[in-house]
Scaffold this active site. Structure first.
Site, PDB file in Angstrom:
ATOM      1  N   GLU A 281       5.593  -1.951  -5.315  1.00 48.38           N
ATOM      2  CA  GLU A 281       6.117  -2.613  -4.121  1.00 48.38           C
ATOM      3  C   GLU A 281       6.362  -4.105  -4.303  1.00 48.38           C
ATOM      4  O   GLU A 281       7.199  -4.679  -3.610  1.00 48.38           O
ATOM      5  CB  GLU A 281       5.166  -2.398  -2.946  1.00 48.38           C
ATOM      6  CG  GLU A 281       5.114  -0.951  -2.453  1.00 48.38           C
ATOM      7  CD  GLU A 281       4.461  -0.842  -1.094  1.00 48.38           C
ATOM      8  OE1 GLU A 281       3.757  -1.792  -0.685  1.00 48.38           O
ATOM      9  OE2 GLU A 281       4.654   0.198  -0.437  1.00 48.38           O
TER      10      GLU A 281
ATOM     11  N   GLU B 290      11.351  -6.327   1.437  1.00 48.80           N
ATOM     12  CA  GLU B 290      11.103  -7.642   0.869  1.00 48.80           C
ATOM     13  C   GLU B 290       9.625  -7.727   0.492  1.00 48.80           C
ATOM     14  O   GLU B 290       8.785  -6.999   1.028  1.00 48.80           O
ATOM     15  CB  GLU B 290      11.423  -8.751   1.875  1.00 48.80           C
ATOM     16  CG  GLU B 290      12.863  -8.821   2.336  1.00 48.80           C
ATOM     17  CD  GLU B 290      13.059  -9.906   3.381  1.00 48.80           C
ATOM     18  OE1 GLU B 290      12.493 -11.010   3.200  1.00 48.80           O
ATOM     19  OE2 GLU B 290      13.744  -9.646   4.380  1.00 48.80           O
TER      20      GLU B 290
ATOM     21  N   GLU C 243       0.708   1.138  -6.486  1.00 51.13           N
ATOM     22  CA  GLU C 243       1.509   0.726  -5.338  1.00 51.13           C
ATOM     23  C   GLU C 243       1.783  -0.771  -5.346  1.00 51.13           C
ATOM     24  O   GLU C 243       2.869  -1.219  -4.973  1.00 51.13           O
ATOM     25  CB  GLU C 243       0.806   1.126  -4.036  1.00 51.13           C
ATOM     26  CG  GLU C 243       0.846   2.612  -3.729  1.00 51.13           C
ATOM     27  CD  GLU C 243       2.238   3.088  -3.327  1.00 51.13           C
ATOM     28  OE1 GLU C 243       3.080   2.237  -2.966  1.00 51.13           O
ATOM     29  OE2 GLU C 243       2.482   4.310  -3.353  1.00 51.13           O
TER      30      GLU C 243
ATOM     31  N   GLY D 268       0.825  -1.208   0.000  1.00 53.03           N
ATOM     32  CA  GLY D 268       0.000   0.000   0.000  1.00 53.03           C
ATOM     33  C   GLY D 268       0.851   1.246   0.000  1.00 53.03           C
ATOM     34  O   GLY D 268       2.082   1.186   0.075  1.00 53.03           O
TER      35      GLY D 268
ATOM     36  N   PRO E 258      -9.073   7.101  14.443  1.00 56.41           N
ATOM     37  CA  PRO E 258      -7.982   7.972  14.919  1.00 56.41           C
ATOM     38  C   PRO E 258      -6.853   7.162  15.549  1.00 56.41           C
ATOM     39  O   PRO E 258      -7.090   6.197  16.290  1.00 56.41           O
ATOM     40  CB  PRO E 258      -8.674   8.849  15.968  1.00 56.41           C
ATOM     41  CG  PRO E 258     -10.112   8.864  15.556  1.00 56.41           C
ATOM     42  CD  PRO E 258     -10.378   7.499  14.990  1.00 56.41           C
TER      43      PRO E 258
END
Length: 327
Positions: free
Chosen positions: A113, A162, A109, A93, A130
């Protein structure tokens, strides 16, 4: 699920084509509008990526040549390279870029990644509690993604130390129910285990689903009870994504029940497809019943499995005509 590969350019063209006429008064309002009056969060996308993996072991050895290799459900994780949660494992993400839809963020992403491209995806929900990210007010759109592990090479990008597949298992530990007059509550505790046998990593987490009935309405909230190795609130995201997959898969005669087909390669045996459903559902299926229910959505290819010690089996593929004509 349908593969989502929409580009920002395409979405902007579609939006422009549907753009409404803005009055002079509204243009004047927008010119004077000050967006800095309200605090704005950072937006991110997090992806729970599932696949069917071979369960033969880290080196892929076959213990019994004449048996069909065992399959297991897997989830894709990345090891964080930077703070916060440095060296912890997390879902792929990252932060949204300006003028980027969060579906585009998720696909970008995931590619950056892990090297995985072209995943099927579906929204799980918005995560905005929150304190969920120590860097500040960060709101994440979570996605369920399904891929064919045989045809996607995993390779960590610059943002991840990784990237690796983990065998995934979830067990419902217990359920506690209380009923008092017109108020009821059920607390369901799940234990997740994620195992990477090649490097000997085991990650576990306990997450509780709390369903409350009050004022003639039900509300649902989630609580991470124990978390050994997963960053942020990713244990909750992962569990909710999986339970969504399981609940969808449990209704094969309905549109959503065909979701497990998105975990399969282009060609597959009915045995491997049934095993995939059983892995997701966590239960054995009666073969004649399963084959009758899945029949409208698959068709024979005329090809058979080869190069194995077991008896050759017919290969099937998705029948798009049946897939889209069924209710």
């Amino acid at each position: 699920m349908t593969p989502t590969k929409t580009t920002g350019q395409t979405e902007r063209r579609e939006y422009t084509a549907m753009a409404r006429v803005i009055s002079k008064e509204e243009k004047e309002f927008l010119r004077k509008y000050d967006p800095s009056k309200y605090e704005r969060p950072s937006l991110t996308a997090d992806m729970a990526v599932f696949a069917i993996l071979s369960g033969t072991g880290p080196e892929g050895e076959r213990k019994e040549y004449r048996k069909v290799p065992e399959q297991k459900l897997g989830v894709l994780l990345v090891k964080r390279k930077n703070f916060p949660y440095k060296d912890c494992w997390a879902l792929p993400g990252g932060f949204a870029e300006k003028d980027e839809a969060l579906t585009e963020t998720a696909l970008r992403e995931l590619k950056e990644e892990t090297g995985v491209d072209g995943a099927c995806m579906e929204s799980v929900g918005l995560f905005s509690r929150p304190g969920r990210d120590p860097r500040g007010w960060v709101v994440s759109q979570a996605f369920l993604m399904l891929v064919d592990a045989e045809n996607c090479a995993v390779e960590a990008g610059d943002d991840a130390g990784e990237a690796a597949w983990f065998f995934f298992d979830v067990q419902q530990k217990d359920t506690k129910k209380t009923v008092k007059k017109n108020v009821a509550e059920a607390r369901i505790r799940y234990r997740m285990s994620l195992t990477n046998t090649s490097v000997g990593i085991i990650i576990s987490a306990d997450v509780e689903e709390i369903r409350t009935y009050s004022n003639r309405h039900e509300s649902v909230r989630w609580q991470i009870l124990e978390d050994e190795g997963l960053a942020f609130d990713h244990a909750e995201i992962l569990l909710r994504a999986f339970l969504m997959l399981r609940r969808r898969a449990d209704h094969l005669r309905e549109d959503g029940g065909r979701i497990v087909l998105d975990l399969m390669p282009e060609k597959f045996t009915l045995y491997s497809l049934q095993e995939a459903y059983e892995l997701v559902l966590g239960k054995k299926l009666i073969t004649p019943n399963f084959r009758r229910k899945i029949a409208p959505y698959v068709r024979e290819t005329g090809e058979f499995t080869s190069g194995a010690g077991h008896r050759p089996a017919m290969l099937y593929k998705r029948d798009l005509d049946g897939y889209y004509s069924q209710g």
